[in-house]
Write a protein that holds these residues in place. Structure first.
Motif, mmCIF file in Angstrom:
data_model
loop_
_atom_site.group_PDB
_atom_site.id
_atom_site.type_symbol
_atom_site.label_atom_id
_atom_site.label_comp_id
_atom_site.label_asym_id
_atom_site.label_seq_id
_atom_site.Cartn_x
_atom_site.Cartn_y
_atom_site.Cartn_z
ATOM 1 N N ASP A 21 -1.086 14.014 15.363
ATOM 2 C CA ASP A 21 -1.241 13.725 15.362
ATOM 3 C C ASP A 21 -0.474 12.089 16.317
ATOM 4 O OD1 ASP A 21 -3.973 14.838 15.372
ATOM 5 O OD2 ASP A 21 -5.241 13.801 14.114
ATOM 6 N N LYS A 22 -0.857 11.157 17.149
ATOM 7 C CA LYS A 22 0.243 10.475 17.801
ATOM 8 C C LYS A 22 -0.453 9.020 16.927
ATOM 9 C CE LYS A 22 3.113 12.963 19.549
ATOM 10 N NZ LYS A 22 4.126 13.176 19.223
ATOM 11 N N VAL A 23 -0.060 9.018 15.898
ATOM 12 C CA VAL A 23 -0.546 7.335 15.225
ATOM 13 C C VAL A 23 0.506 6.833 14.614
ATOM 14 C CG1 VAL A 23 -2.187 8.406 13.767
ATOM 15 C CG2 VAL A 23 -0.886 8.559 12.922
ATOM 16 N N PRO A 24 0.459 5.390 14.553
ATOM 17 C CA PRO A 24 2.513 4.768 13.818
ATOM 18 C C PRO A 24 2.652 4.998 12.767
ATOM 19 C CG PRO A 24 0.395 3.344 13.736
ATOM 20 C CD PRO A 24 -0.073 5.082 14.820
ATOM 21 N N TYR A 25 1.419 4.900 11.689
ATOM 22 C CA TYR A 25 2.109 5.310 10.406
ATOM 23 C C TYR A 25 1.367 6.367 9.683
ATOM 24 C CZ TYR A 25 4.356 1.381 10.688
ATOM 25 O OH TYR A 25 4.940 -0.172 11.187
ATOM 26 N N ARG A 26 1.628 7.093 8.771
ATOM 27 C CA ARG A 26 0.424 7.659 7.687
ATOM 28 C C ARG A 26 1.275 7.897 6.689
ATOM 29 N NH1 ARG A 26 2.173 12.147 11.256
ATOM 30 N NH2 ARG A 26 0.113 12.061 11.530
ATOM 31 N N GLY A 27 0.841 7.857 5.494
ATOM 32 C CA GLY A 27 1.348 8.456 3.831
ATOM 33 C C GLY A 27 -0.591 7.716 3.053
ATOM 34 N N VAL A 28 0.342 7.916 1.449
ATOM 35 C CA VAL A 28 -0.752 7.091 1.164
ATOM 36 C C VAL A 28 -0.351 6.056 0.356
ATOM 37 C CG1 VAL A 28 0.544 9.285 -0.502
ATOM 38 C CG2 VAL A 28 -2.048 8.846 -0.941
ATOM 39 N N ILE A 29 -1.901 6.096 -0.582
ATOM 40 C CA ILE A 29 -1.162 4.701 -1.817
ATOM 41 C C ILE A 29 -2.290 4.814 -2.421
ATOM 42 C CG2 ILE A 29 -1.130 2.082 -2.016
ATOM 43 C CD1 ILE A 29 -1.110 1.720 0.947
ATOM 44 N N MET A 59 -10.942 1.485 -16.741
ATOM 45 C CA MET A 59 -10.257 1.790 -15.441
ATOM 46 C C MET A 59 -10.777 2.956 -14.287
ATOM 47 S SD MET A 59 -8.058 3.934 -14.051
ATOM 48 C CE MET A 59 -7.902 5.684 -14.864
ATOM 49 N N ALA A 60 -10.102 2.207 -13.288
ATOM 50 C CA ALA A 60 -10.365 2.536 -12.210
ATOM 51 C C ALA A 60 -9.384 3.243 -11.242
ATOM 52 C CB ALA A 60 -11.184 2.061 -11.244
ATOM 53 N N GLU A 61 -9.197 4.360 -10.709
ATOM 54 C CA GLU A 61 -8.439 4.206 -9.100
ATOM 55 C C GLU A 61 -8.421 4.345 -7.857
ATOM 56 O OE1 GLU A 61 -5.819 8.662 -9.606
ATOM 57 O OE2 GLU A 61 -5.009 7.152 -11.516
ATOM 58 N N LEU A 62 -8.044 4.433 -7.511
ATOM 59 C CA LEU A 62 -8.075 4.375 -5.770
ATOM 60 C C LEU A 62 -6.915 4.902 -5.451
ATOM 61 C CD1 LEU A 62 -10.115 3.517 -3.402
ATOM 62 C CD2 LEU A 62 -8.861 1.624 -3.780
ATOM 63 N N THR A 63 -7.246 6.188 -4.294
ATOM 64 C CA THR A 63 -6.250 7.267 -3.448
ATOM 65 C C THR A 63 -6.866 6.351 -2.120
ATOM 66 O OG1 THR A 63 -5.453 8.540 -5.120
ATOM 67 C CG2 THR A 63 -4.964 9.034 -2.785
ATOM 68 N N VAL A 64 -5.880 6.344 -1.116
ATOM 69 C CA VAL A 64 -5.955 5.991 0.127
ATOM 70 C C VAL A 64 -5.226 6.444 0.520
ATOM 71 C CG1 VAL A 64 -6.076 3.860 1.855
ATOM 72 C CG2 VAL A 64 -7.015 3.659 -0.399
ATOM 73 N N ARG A 65 -5.638 7.505 1.400
ATOM 74 C CA ARG A 65 -4.711 8.221 3.195
ATOM 75 C C ARG A 65 -5.072 7.819 3.686
ATOM 76 N NH1 ARG A 65 -2.623 11.815 -0.557
ATOM 77 N NH2 ARG A 65 -3.557 13.122 -2.223
ATOM 78 N N PHE A 66 -3.627 7.295 4.685
ATOM 79 C CA PHE A 66 -3.705 7.342 6.273
ATOM 80 C C PHE A 66 -3.075 7.875 6.722
ATOM 81 C CE2 PHE A 66 -1.283 4.877 3.579
ATOM 82 C CZ PHE A 66 0.570 4.390 4.268
#
Length: 153
Positions: free
Chosen positions: A69-77, A55-62
Motif C-alpha cells: 500500500d502506498k502510504v507516507p508512513y507506517r509503524g507502531v507506537i 496501569m493502561a497500555e495502548l498500541t497504535v499501528r498505522f
C-alpha cells in the motif's frame, strides 16, 4: 462575549507515562496525503496493592493494509500509563474509566510523539485522527429485530 466555563477535575489522574516501542518508517510514497489505516490494542489492569492505582497500555499501528500500500508512513507506537482513580469514583465504573479515558490520554501522547517525529521527516508531519474509545453498543434497529425474534419463538 464568551463566558468562562468552570472546569471539573477528572476522576482519573495520570502519574506517569512512557513509550515502550516506537517504530516509524518513511516510505517511498509520492503522495504524502495518502490515508493511513489505524489499528489499536488496549490492555489495562488494577494494582494488586491499591485498588485506586491502575496501569493502561495502548498500541497504535498505522500505515497501509499491506506492505504494498502506498502510504507516507507506517509503524507502531506503544505507550504505557500509570493512573490514580479518585476514591469517590464508583468502583463498578473504574474499569470503563481506564479503558476509555486512560486510552484517550495515551492516544494523545502517541499523537504528539508521532507529530514530533514526522515533523522533520521526508513526507512532513502527520497527526493521528481523533478517535473514540467508547465501545459501541448494538444499533437500535438490530436490538429491535432481536427482541422481535425472541417474541416470535
Amino acid at each position: 462575549m464568551t463566558m468562562p466555563t468552570p472546569l471539573n477535575p477528572s476522576p482519573l489522574a495520570i502519574r506517569a507515562h512512557e513509550f515502550l516501542e516506537i517504530h516509524l518508517e518513511a516510505t517511498d510514497c509520492d503522495d504524502p496525503d495518502a490515508p493511513l489505516t489505524l489499528d489499536f490494542n488496549r490492555k489495562w489492569g488494577q494494582s494488586e496493592n491499591d485498588p485506586l492505582d491502575w496501569m493502561a497500555e495502548l498500541t497504535v499501528r498505522f500505515g497501509g493494509e499491506g506492505d504494498d500500500d502506498k502510504v507516507p508512513y507506517r509503524g507502531v507506537i506503544r505507550a504505557a500509563g500509570y493512573f490514580r482513580i479518585a476514591k469517590a469514583y464508583p468502583e463498578q465504573n473504574r474499569e470503563t474509566l481506564i479503558k476509555v479515558t486512560g486510552a484517550s490520554i495515551l492516544y494523545g501522547a502517541c499523537r504528539e510523539m508521532l507529530a514530533n517525529l514526522t515533523a522533520r521527516s521526508s513526507h512532513g508531519m502527520i497527526s493521528l485522527p481523533s478517535v473514540s474509545f467508547i465501545e459501541r453498543k448494538r444499533p437500535v434497529a438490530k436490538k429491535a429485530a432481536t427482541k422481535a425474534a425472541k417474541r416470535k419463538s
